[in-house]
Design a protein around this motif. Structure first.
Motif, PDB file in Angstrom:
ATOM      1  N   ALA A  21      -8.348  95.315 -53.654  1.00 52.42           N
ATOM      2  CA  ALA A  21      -7.723  96.340 -53.076  1.00 52.42           C
ATOM      3  C   ALA A  21      -8.460  97.767 -53.480  1.00 52.42           C
ATOM      4  O   ALA A  21      -8.768  97.907 -54.967  1.00 52.42           O
ATOM      5  CB  ALA A  21      -6.464  95.571 -52.914  1.00 52.42           C
ATOM      6  N   LYS A  22      -8.027  98.940 -53.161  1.00 57.89           N
ATOM      7  CA  LYS A  22      -8.070 100.180 -53.565  1.00 57.89           C
ATOM      8  C   LYS A  22      -6.945 100.803 -53.088  1.00 57.89           C
ATOM      9  O   LYS A  22      -6.476 100.774 -52.510  1.00 57.89           O
ATOM     10  CB  LYS A  22      -9.495 100.576 -53.300  1.00 57.89           C
ATOM     11  CG  LYS A  22      -9.800 101.368 -51.506  1.00 57.89           C
ATOM     12  CD  LYS A  22     -11.044 101.072 -50.606  1.00 57.89           C
ATOM     13  CE  LYS A  22     -10.893 101.308 -49.980  1.00 57.89           C
ATOM     14  NZ  LYS A  22     -12.603 102.262 -49.413  1.00 57.89           N
ATOM     15  N   LEU A  23      -6.549 101.852 -54.046  1.00 60.14           N
ATOM     16  CA  LEU A  23      -5.580 103.298 -53.999  1.00 60.14           C
ATOM     17  C   LEU A  23      -5.978 104.182 -52.698  1.00 60.14           C
ATOM     18  O   LEU A  23      -5.236 104.402 -52.318  1.00 60.14           O
ATOM     19  CB  LEU A  23      -5.183 103.415 -54.940  1.00 60.14           C
ATOM     20  CG  LEU A  23      -5.055 102.407 -56.005  1.00 60.14           C
ATOM     21  CD1 LEU A  23      -4.136 102.972 -57.471  1.00 60.14           C
ATOM     22  CD2 LEU A  23      -3.955 101.828 -56.063  1.00 60.14           C
ATOM     23  N   SER A  24      -7.168 104.357 -52.288  1.00 61.91           N
ATOM     24  CA  SER A  24      -7.770 105.418 -51.543  1.00 61.91           C
ATOM     25  C   SER A  24      -7.236 104.529 -49.774  1.00 61.91           C
ATOM     26  O   SER A  24      -7.736 103.998 -49.637  1.00 61.91           O
ATOM     27  CB  SER A  24      -9.093 104.863 -51.781  1.00 61.91           C
ATOM     28  OG  SER A  24      -9.632 106.191 -50.209  1.00 61.91           O
ATOM     29  N   PHE A  25      -6.670 105.386 -49.189  1.00 59.22           N
ATOM     30  CA  PHE A  25      -6.723 105.314 -47.749  1.00 59.22           C
ATOM     31  C   PHE A  25      -7.748 104.652 -46.841  1.00 59.22           C
ATOM     32  O   PHE A  25      -7.629 104.470 -45.852  1.00 59.22           O
ATOM     33  CB  PHE A  25      -6.327 106.718 -47.435  1.00 59.22           C
ATOM     34  CG  PHE A  25      -5.081 105.891 -45.866  1.00 59.22           C
ATOM     35  CD1 PHE A  25      -5.487 107.335 -44.717  1.00 59.22           C
ATOM     36  CD2 PHE A  25      -3.957 105.416 -45.569  1.00 59.22           C
ATOM     37  CE1 PHE A  25      -4.855 106.880 -43.444  1.00 59.22           C
ATOM     38  CE2 PHE A  25      -3.063 104.978 -44.175  1.00 59.22           C
ATOM     39  CZ  PHE A  25      -3.698 105.516 -43.355  1.00 59.22           C
ATOM     40  N   SER A  26      -8.897 105.078 -47.758  1.00 57.00           N
ATOM     41  CA  SER A  26     -10.402 105.268 -46.033  1.00 57.00           C
ATOM     42  C   SER A  26     -10.782 104.102 -46.127  1.00 57.00           C
ATOM     43  O   SER A  26     -10.788 102.901 -46.993  1.00 57.00           O
ATOM     44  CB  SER A  26     -10.938 106.130 -47.167  1.00 57.00           C
ATOM     45  OG  SER A  26     -12.829 105.845 -45.990  1.00 57.00           O
ATOM     46  N   LEU A  27     -11.472 103.259 -45.162  1.00 55.27           N
ATOM     47  CA  LEU A  27     -11.474 102.317 -44.498  1.00 55.27           C
ATOM     48  C   LEU A  27     -13.119 101.944 -44.600  1.00 55.27           C
ATOM     49  O   LEU A  27     -13.480 100.697 -44.684  1.00 55.27           O
ATOM     50  CB  LEU A  27     -10.652 101.505 -43.526  1.00 55.27           C
ATOM     51  CG  LEU A  27      -9.551 101.461 -42.840  1.00 55.27           C
ATOM     52  CD1 LEU A  27      -9.981 101.482 -41.313  1.00 55.27           C
ATOM     53  CD2 LEU A  27      -9.137 100.434 -43.611  1.00 55.27           C
ATOM     54  N   SER A  28     -13.519 102.583 -45.315  1.00 54.21           N
ATOM     55  CA  SER A  28     -14.968 102.458 -46.055  1.00 54.21           C
ATOM     56  C   SER A  28     -15.214 100.607 -46.806  1.00 54.21           C
ATOM     57  O   SER A  28     -13.731 100.418 -47.337  1.00 54.21           O
ATOM     58  CB  SER A  28     -15.429 103.483 -47.241  1.00 54.21           C
ATOM     59  OG  SER A  28     -16.423 103.405 -48.271  1.00 54.21           O
ATOM     60  N   ARG A  55     -10.633  96.339 -40.388  1.00 51.46           N
ATOM     61  CA  ARG A  55     -12.078  97.228 -39.855  1.00 51.46           C
ATOM     62  C   ARG A  55     -12.252  94.823 -39.693  1.00 51.46           C
ATOM     63  O   ARG A  55     -12.071  94.793 -41.166  1.00 51.46           O
ATOM     64  CB  ARG A  55     -12.213  97.962 -40.707  1.00 51.46           C
ATOM     65  CG  ARG A  55     -14.081  98.003 -40.725  1.00 51.46           C
ATOM     66  CD  ARG A  55     -14.397  99.547 -41.705  1.00 51.46           C
ATOM     67  NE  ARG A  55     -15.767  99.514 -41.107  1.00 51.46           N
ATOM     68  CZ  ARG A  55     -16.712 100.062 -41.730  1.00 51.46           C
ATOM     69  NH1 ARG A  55     -15.703 101.129 -42.568  1.00 51.46           N
ATOM     70  NH2 ARG A  55     -17.922 100.547 -42.063  1.00 51.46           N
ATOM     71  N   TYR A  56     -13.503  94.834 -39.118  1.00 49.70           N
ATOM     72  CA  TYR A  56     -14.469  93.878 -39.455  1.00 49.70           C
ATOM     73  C   TYR A  56     -15.676  93.395 -39.867  1.00 49.70           C
ATOM     74  O   TYR A  56     -16.482  95.240 -39.580  1.00 49.70           O
ATOM     75  CB  TYR A  56     -13.963  92.400 -38.211  1.00 49.70           C
ATOM     76  CG  TYR A  56     -12.715  92.601 -38.224  1.00 49.70           C
ATOM     77  CD1 TYR A  56     -11.650  92.481 -37.631  1.00 49.70           C
ATOM     78  CD2 TYR A  56     -11.728  91.797 -39.394  1.00 49.70           C
ATOM     79  CE1 TYR A  56     -10.310  92.657 -37.327  1.00 49.70           C
ATOM     80  CE2 TYR A  56     -10.716  91.169 -38.342  1.00 49.70           C
ATOM     81  CZ  TYR A  56     -10.187  91.761 -37.728  1.00 49.70           C
ATOM     82  OH  TYR A  56      -8.557  91.178 -38.212  1.00 49.70           O
TER      83      TYR A  56
END
Length: 122
Positions: A96-103, A58-59
């Motif tokens: 980084a975050k451990l969530s799979f969300s591309l928010s 995502r950009y």
């Protein structure tokens, strides 16, 4: 323990290219890693995100078509920046975050590197 370490910043002229690297450790398979930037007096903004699993990206609107985020299988995430503009000048952070969300909400990212300065002269 999650650790992120950026490298590759520097001073370039407008129109030139630069490639940043973020060495990561401790992330899960479902983590999302991103590049963010913060210019003086401005809020930190998302530049590009990538899922470790599958490589979906995502950009941000201001860098689409000029920047490319990628990852390798040695846990390094890259940001290739082409056609750089003076307004791209900022400290660039790997997050980084451990969530799979591309928010791309900055506050969702729990882990940060120390940042690397990118300066683009006109």
């Amino acid at each position: 323990q999650v650790q992120l370490a950026e490298s590759g910043g520097g001073l370039v002229q407008a129109g030139e290219s630069l490639k940043l690297s973020c060495a990561t450790s401790g992330l899960t398979f479902t983590s999302v890693v991103g590049w963010f930037r913060q210019a003086p007096g401005k809020e930190r903004e998302s530049v590009a995100l990538i899922r470790r699993s599958g490589g979906t990206t995502r950009y941000g609107n201001t860098v689409k078509g000029r920047f490319t985020i990628s990852r390798d299988f040695k846990n390094t995430v890259y940001l290739e920046m082409n056609s750089l503009k003076p307004e791209d000048t900022a400290i660039y952070y790997c997050g980084a975050k451990l969530s799979f969300s591309l928010s791309d909400v900055v506050s969702e990212f729990n882990y940060w590197g120390q940042g690397t300065q990118v300066t683009v002269s006109s």
